[in-house]
Design a protein around this motif. Structure first.
Motif, PDB file in Angstrom:
ATOM      1  N   ILE A 176      13.513 -48.007 -22.616  1.00  0.00           N
ATOM      2  CA  ILE A 176      13.686 -49.443 -22.886  1.00  0.00           C
ATOM      3  C   ILE A 176      14.391 -49.657 -24.219  1.00  0.00           C
ATOM      4  O   ILE A 176      15.346 -50.446 -24.317  1.00  0.00           O
ATOM      5  CB  ILE A 176      12.320 -50.158 -22.858  1.00  0.00           C
ATOM      6  N   VAL A 177      13.946 -48.961 -25.250  1.00  0.00           N
ATOM      7  CA  VAL A 177      14.553 -49.122 -26.574  1.00  0.00           C
ATOM      8  C   VAL A 177      16.010 -48.681 -26.558  1.00  0.00           C
ATOM      9  O   VAL A 177      16.901 -49.385 -27.070  1.00  0.00           O
ATOM     10  CB  VAL A 177      13.759 -48.335 -27.631  1.00  0.00           C
ATOM     11  N   GLU A 178      16.286 -47.527 -25.942  1.00  0.00           N
ATOM     12  CA  GLU A 178      17.668 -47.023 -25.894  1.00  0.00           C
ATOM     13  C   GLU A 178      18.558 -47.949 -25.074  1.00  0.00           C
ATOM     14  O   GLU A 178      19.680 -48.300 -25.486  1.00  0.00           O
ATOM     15  CB  GLU A 178      17.663 -45.617 -25.280  1.00  0.00           C
ATOM     16  N   TRP A 179      18.074 -48.372 -23.914  1.00  0.00           N
ATOM     17  CA  TRP A 179      18.837 -49.230 -22.991  1.00  0.00           C
ATOM     18  C   TRP A 179      19.157 -50.588 -23.603  1.00  0.00           C
ATOM     19  O   TRP A 179      20.313 -51.014 -23.627  1.00  0.00           O
ATOM     20  CB  TRP A 179      18.014 -49.373 -21.718  1.00  0.00           C
ATOM     21  N   LEU A 180      18.147 -51.284 -24.141  1.00  0.00           N
ATOM     22  CA  LEU A 180      18.373 -52.632 -24.663  1.00  0.00           C
ATOM     23  C   LEU A 180      19.122 -52.623 -25.992  1.00  0.00           C
ATOM     24  O   LEU A 180      19.884 -53.548 -26.274  1.00  0.00           O
ATOM     25  CB  LEU A 180      17.033 -53.368 -24.808  1.00  0.00           C
ATOM     26  N   SER A 181      18.931 -51.591 -26.805  1.00  0.00           N
ATOM     27  CA  SER A 181      19.701 -51.487 -28.051  1.00  0.00           C
ATOM     28  C   SER A 181      21.193 -51.345 -27.743  1.00  0.00           C
ATOM     29  O   SER A 181      22.039 -52.009 -28.355  1.00  0.00           O
ATOM     30  CB  SER A 181      19.223 -50.302 -28.879  1.00  0.00           C
ATOM     31  N   ALA A 189      12.496 -52.007 -32.714  1.00  0.00           N
ATOM     32  CA  ALA A 189      11.338 -51.197 -32.368  1.00  0.00           C
ATOM     33  C   ALA A 189      10.405 -52.055 -31.530  1.00  0.00           C
ATOM     34  O   ALA A 189      10.290 -53.265 -31.757  1.00  0.00           O
ATOM     35  CB  ALA A 189      10.617 -50.712 -33.623  1.00  0.00           C
ATOM     36  N   LEU A 190       9.749 -51.456 -30.539  1.00  0.00           N
ATOM     37  CA  LEU A 190       8.831 -52.218 -29.694  1.00  0.00           C
ATOM     38  C   LEU A 190       7.611 -52.646 -30.503  1.00  0.00           C
ATOM     39  O   LEU A 190       6.886 -51.791 -31.036  1.00  0.00           O
ATOM     40  CB  LEU A 190       8.373 -51.372 -28.505  1.00  0.00           C
ATOM     41  N   PRO A 191       7.351 -53.929 -30.628  1.00  0.00           N
ATOM     42  CA  PRO A 191       6.173 -54.379 -31.391  1.00  0.00           C
ATOM     43  C   PRO A 191       4.871 -54.026 -30.663  1.00  0.00           C
ATOM     44  O   PRO A 191       4.762 -54.197 -29.449  1.00  0.00           O
ATOM     45  CB  PRO A 191       6.350 -55.900 -31.476  1.00  0.00           C
ATOM     46  N   ASP A 192       3.902 -53.535 -31.420  1.00  0.00           N
ATOM     47  CA  ASP A 192       2.564 -53.281 -30.884  1.00  0.00           C
ATOM     48  C   ASP A 192       1.728 -54.534 -31.122  1.00  0.00           C
ATOM     49  O   ASP A 192       1.378 -54.854 -32.257  1.00  0.00           O
ATOM     50  CB  ASP A 192       1.941 -52.072 -31.588  1.00  0.00           C
ATOM     51  N   LEU A 193       1.425 -55.254 -30.056  1.00  0.00           N
ATOM     52  CA  LEU A 193       0.692 -56.510 -30.173  1.00  0.00           C
ATOM     53  C   LEU A 193      -0.728 -56.395 -29.619  1.00  0.00           C
ATOM     54  O   LEU A 193      -1.347 -57.398 -29.248  1.00  0.00           O
ATOM     55  CB  LEU A 193       1.446 -57.628 -29.443  1.00  0.00           C
ATOM     56  N   LYS A 279       3.814 -61.644 -36.540  1.00  0.00           N
ATOM     57  CA  LYS A 279       3.661 -60.193 -36.350  1.00  0.00           C
ATOM     58  C   LYS A 279       4.958 -59.569 -35.831  1.00  0.00           C
ATOM     59  O   LYS A 279       5.417 -58.534 -36.331  1.00  0.00           O
ATOM     60  CB  LYS A 279       2.525 -59.947 -35.374  1.00  0.00           C
ATOM     61  N   VAL A 280       5.569 -60.214 -34.833  1.00  0.00           N
ATOM     62  CA  VAL A 280       6.797 -59.678 -34.254  1.00  0.00           C
ATOM     63  C   VAL A 280       7.913 -59.657 -35.291  1.00  0.00           C
ATOM     64  O   VAL A 280       8.673 -58.692 -35.409  1.00  0.00           O
ATOM     65  CB  VAL A 280       7.224 -60.522 -33.031  1.00  0.00           C
ATOM     66  N   SER A 281       8.040 -60.728 -36.085  1.00  0.00           N
ATOM     67  CA  SER A 281       9.143 -60.837 -37.033  1.00  0.00           C
ATOM     68  C   SER A 281       9.104 -59.748 -38.122  1.00  0.00           C
ATOM     69  O   SER A 281      10.124 -59.416 -38.704  1.00  0.00           O
ATOM     70  CB  SER A 281       9.146 -62.222 -37.699  1.00  0.00           C
ATOM     71  N   THR A 282       7.920 -59.196 -38.359  1.00  0.00           N
ATOM     72  CA  THR A 282       7.802 -58.158 -39.394  1.00  0.00           C
ATOM     73  C   THR A 282       7.777 -56.749 -38.809  1.00  0.00           C
ATOM     74  O   THR A 282       7.824 -55.771 -39.566  1.00  0.00           O
ATOM     75  CB  THR A 282       6.520 -58.369 -40.213  1.00  0.00           C
ATOM     76  N   SER A 283       7.718 -56.640 -37.480  1.00  0.00           N
ATOM     77  CA  SER A 283       7.574 -55.309 -36.906  1.00  0.00           C
ATOM     78  C   SER A 283       8.680 -54.912 -35.934  1.00  0.00           C
ATOM     79  O   SER A 283       8.826 -53.730 -35.616  1.00  0.00           O
ATOM     80  CB  SER A 283       6.226 -55.202 -36.156  1.00  0.00           C
ATOM     81  N   ILE A 284       9.477 -55.883 -35.493  1.00  0.00           N
ATOM     82  CA  ILE A 284      10.510 -55.545 -34.501  1.00  0.00           C
ATOM     83  C   ILE A 284      11.730 -54.909 -35.145  1.00  0.00           C
ATOM     84  O   ILE A 284      12.500 -54.208 -34.522  1.00  0.00           O
ATOM     85  CB  ILE A 284      10.906 -56.800 -33.687  1.00  0.00           C
TER      86      ILE A 284
END
Length: 284
Positions: A176-181, A189-193, A279-284
């Motif tokens: 997912i990270v490689e494909w969408l980047s 980076a995928l956020p851990d929520l 949370k997302v804005s500081t971890s993505i």
């Protein structure tokens, strides 16, 4: 219906447009419009201004309501069974102010007449403007659509899906990270929520604002769907402030960071939406 005989032409024509004239005056003004070019010009401008004002008012009613207001209204509904602390009947009659008498009504009528004239004048002047987003020839009033409108439309479709909620499941995080980047041109980076009690379900690739857009989908314990979406945009230094908006029952919190624009989407009444976006804005 009151007669407008002796009043300015603009006032008479405004009352004519609103259907507020007796039939005898309607016939008189019909004859005037048929014979008097100047009266017809004024009538057309007033009509155009009235239509423009009505469309602008309808657009204003469709403006997004602040998320805090929606949440406060819903919270108030939960407390509607609580007994009132003080009702009107509990106020001693001696403390009630004396009612205003007839002096109020002339003032109210005068104020109403001024507002009526001001509204007619505003519509008349607006119709004179040449540079406006209102297309007179095609009778259109179309606000610009943004990428957030596309995101809201996608969310309403995919949030209802069960088997087909995502294109690529959460088990393929690295892909997912490689494909969408690569597809969006945005490194992330995928956020851990899990701390926000959200479970990552997987991802999709969308098109929003004419650009490839990533959509990361999460589910909470109540089966509500939340999404993080982003696309490439003009670069900014650092990170912009979080901005809240609404599309009917959906809340959107957006910001820019580096070369990308981000948005978190979820139910507008969810009080945790802002914390999730932080949370997302500081971890993505």
């Amino acid at each position: 219906m009151e007669s407008t005989q002796g009043l300015p032409l603009e006032v008479r024509l405004s009352a004519y447009l609103d259907g507020q004239l007796p039939q005898s005056e309607v016939d008189e003004i019909n004859a005037m419009l048929a014979a008097d070019d100047d009266a017809r010009i004024v009538y057309e401008k007033l009509k155009l201004g009235s239509e423009f004002g009505a469309r602008a008012f309808d657009r204003m009613l469709q403006e997004p309501i602040p998320l805090d207001l929606v949440r406060n209204i819903k919270e108030a509904g939960k407390n509607e069974d609580e007994p009132p602390k003080l009702g009107f009947a509990d106020i001693p009659m001696a403390t009630l102010p004396a009612s205003r008498r007839s002096a109020f009504w002339p003032q109210a009528l005068a104020a109403s007449f001024v507002i009526f004239l001001a509204g007619g004048a505003a519509g008349y002047l607006i119709s004179e403007q040449k540079q406006t987003s209102f297309n007179v020839a095609n009778n259109q009033f179309a606000p610009a659509r943004t990428w957030l409108d596309d995101i809201a439309d996608y969310h309403r479709i995919y949030a209802r899906q069960t088997r087909h909620l995502v294109e690529v499941p959460a088990s393929e995080e690295a892909h997912i990270v490689e494909w969408l980047s690569a597809s969006t041109g945005v490194n992330f980076a995928l956020p851990d929520l899990s701390g926000q009690k959200l479970t990552f379900e997987g991802a999709r690739l969308l098109v929003a604002g004419g650009k490839p857009t990533a959509q990361l989908l999460y589910r909470d314990a109540e089966n509500e769907i939340f999404a993080i979406c982003f696309l490439q945009s003009d670069p900014v230094e650092g990170r912009t402030d979080l901005a809240e908006s609404m599309r009917n029952d959906l809340g959107l919190i957006s910001w820019q960071k580096g070369n990308a624009s981000f948005v978190v989407v979820g139910p507008s009444a969810d009080p945790s939406l802002e914390q999730i976006a932080e949370k997302v804005s500081t971890s993505i």
